[in-house]
Design an enzyme around this catalytic site. Structure first.
Site, PDB file in Angstrom:
ATOM      1  N   LYS A 167       0.833  -1.135  -0.089  1.00 17.05           N
ATOM      2  CA  LYS A 167      -0.103  -0.035   0.021  1.00 17.05           C
ATOM      3  C   LYS A 167       0.786   1.194  -0.047  1.00 17.05           C
ATOM      4  O   LYS A 167       0.548   2.183  -0.641  1.00 17.05           O
ATOM      5  CB  LYS A 167      -1.002  -0.097   1.125  1.00 17.05           C
ATOM      6  CG  LYS A 167      -2.148  -1.025   1.215  1.00 17.05           C
ATOM      7  CD  LYS A 167      -2.740  -1.323   2.523  1.00 17.05           C
ATOM      8  CE  LYS A 167      -4.073  -2.505   2.276  1.00 17.05           C
ATOM      9  NZ  LYS A 167      -4.495  -2.766   3.388  1.00 17.05           N
ATOM     10  N   GLN A 209      -4.662  -1.271   9.653  1.00 18.47           N
ATOM     11  CA  GLN A 209      -4.555  -2.586   9.077  1.00 18.47           C
ATOM     12  C   GLN A 209      -5.154  -3.865   9.920  1.00 18.47           C
ATOM     13  O   GLN A 209      -4.680  -3.808  11.203  1.00 18.47           O
ATOM     14  CB  GLN A 209      -3.058  -3.041   8.820  1.00 18.47           C
ATOM     15  CG  GLN A 209      -2.808  -4.269   8.020  1.00 18.47           C
ATOM     16  CD  GLN A 209      -3.285  -4.252   6.858  1.00 18.47           C
ATOM     17  OE1 GLN A 209      -3.192  -3.325   6.013  1.00 18.47           O
ATOM     18  NE2 GLN A 209      -4.236  -5.501   6.246  1.00 18.47           N
ATOM     19  N   ASP A 211     -11.166   3.033   3.966  1.00 23.36           N
ATOM     20  CA  ASP A 211     -11.467   1.423   3.905  1.00 23.36           C
ATOM     21  C   ASP A 211     -13.088   1.334   3.985  1.00 23.36           C
ATOM     22  O   ASP A 211     -13.660   0.299   3.852  1.00 23.36           O
ATOM     23  CB  ASP A 211     -11.038   0.601   5.123  1.00 23.36           C
ATOM     24  CG  ASP A 211      -9.812  -0.235   4.760  1.00 23.36           C
ATOM     25  OD1 ASP A 211      -9.586  -0.449   3.437  1.00 23.36           O
ATOM     26  OD2 ASP A 211      -8.902  -0.572   5.949  1.00 23.36           O
TER      27      ASP A 211
END
Ligand code: NAP
Length: 316
Positions: free
Chosen positions: A55, A99, A122
């Site tokens: 990422k 994460q 997200d």
């Protein structure tokens, strides 16, 4: 069996989206704005470290500023809440990504709800989930949003189609079903308590499998000509299983011999031969997730800083 199915190349579609994002970053830069992404990685989970690295690397390639925060495994929920509050308050941070999975002692739900909905790249915050439910503009989960892009960019119809989604997770299945419904498909959602899943999958014009069971969907479970979207990423390490999934596939056998494992999706490869179009594993849906994260970061930057939209990526 010789297959006439169209392969939906996720790598190519992801590359097109990333090129568009890079273009947008350049136009934002002309206005003095550099989108910024903060990634919170707790402890040392090997798979998470690989995802985060990728990422951060992609952000750099597209001109997005990224930073990584790496609290130790022993960090408390309260300490993480303070860290999130700091990221929420910093103007140069447009996107915040925590994460997952977090260590067991950390209250994951509380943390995800602490992220400012404007920076929730997200799309996991209940405010964004609610906006998606209402068909309103939102930051939406990257994997199902990527699948909508695969369908749209491949010219596959959604409106009026019967879409069957296997799996009802907050990350994939539920938002997927909602996006397909918002795009006017007729949607059926199946899960572990569904009786006779094949009854539903055989009726699917679009079948999205997101359950995490290698080769679960077999050829006799699909309607010939259907669009098969395989979200599952399952590592197979048993030689007999590899031979069962990929009989006569010399390339797979060689890859397995070299690495000791190979990836198989939730759809049995034999079913792909019957499809009208399908996403392979690897090289299908998986490729889209990071591209959509980058898209969401730029979208968050634009929305929060009041810059009008220029992107070609369709909204849910
Ligand atoms: P998850 O949270 O474990 O959810 C799995 C879902 O599948 C649940 O809703 C579960 O039903 C259902 N399920 C499990 N076994 C089933 C069965 N035998 N029959 C019918 N339904 C069953 O998983 P997830 O996070 O959604 O991920 C699903 C898969 O997608 C995994 O392989 C994951 O690695 C992969 N994935 C890929 C990407 C990507 O970028 N390509 C992104 C995320 C996930 P219940 O709700 O009834 O338990």
């Amino acid at each position: 069996m010789k297959s006439m199915a169209k392969i939906l190349n996720g790598v190519e579609i992801a590359a097109a989206i990333k090129a568009e994002v890079a273009e947008e970053v350049r136009s934002l830069a002309a206005g003095g704005i550099t989108p910024g992404l903060a990634v919170v990685l707790v402890g040392h989970v090997h798979a998470s470290e690989i995802y985060v690295r990728s990422k951060v690397k992609t952000s750099g390639e597209l001109g997005i500023r990224s930073e990584m925060l790496t609290p130790p495994e022993s960090v408390t929920t309260e300490e993480l809440l303070a860290l999130i509050a700091d990221l929420n308050a910093r103007d140069e941070v447009d996107g915040i990504l925590i994460q997952l999975p977090l260590p067991k002692h950390v209250d994951t739900r509380r943390l995800l709800e602490a992220v400012s909905p404007e920076k929730d790249v997200d799309g996991f915050h209940p405010i964004n989930a609610g906006r998606l439910l209402g068909g309103r503009p939102a930051l939406t989960p990257c994997t199902p949003a990527g699948i909508m892009e695969i369908l749209r960019r491949s010219g596959l119809p959604v409106m009026g189609q019967h879409a069957v989604v296997l799996g009802r997770s907050d990350i994939v299945g539920k938002p997927m079903a909602m996006m397909l419904l918002n795009a006017s498909a007729t949607v059926t959602v199946c899960h572990s308590k569904t009786v006779d899943i094949g009854h539903y999958t055989r009726e699917a014009d679009i079948l999205v499998a997101a359950i995490g069971k290698p080769g679960f969907v077999t050829a006799e479970m699909v309607k010939p000509g259907a669009t098969l979207i395989d979200v599952g990423i399952n590592r197979v390490t048993d030689a007999a299983e590899v031979a069962r999934f990929f009989p006569g596939d010399a390339e797979r056998a060689a890859q397995f011999a070299k690495r000791g494992s190979t990836l198989v999706g939730d759809i049995h490869p034999e079913a792909f031969a019957l499809a009208g179009a399908y996403t392979p594993v690897p090289g299908g849906v998986g490729a889209l997730t990071i591209a959509m994260l980058m898209h969401n970061t730029v979208k968050a930057a634009r929305t929060r800083r009041g810059v009008r939209e220029a992107a070609a990526v369709g909204e849910a």
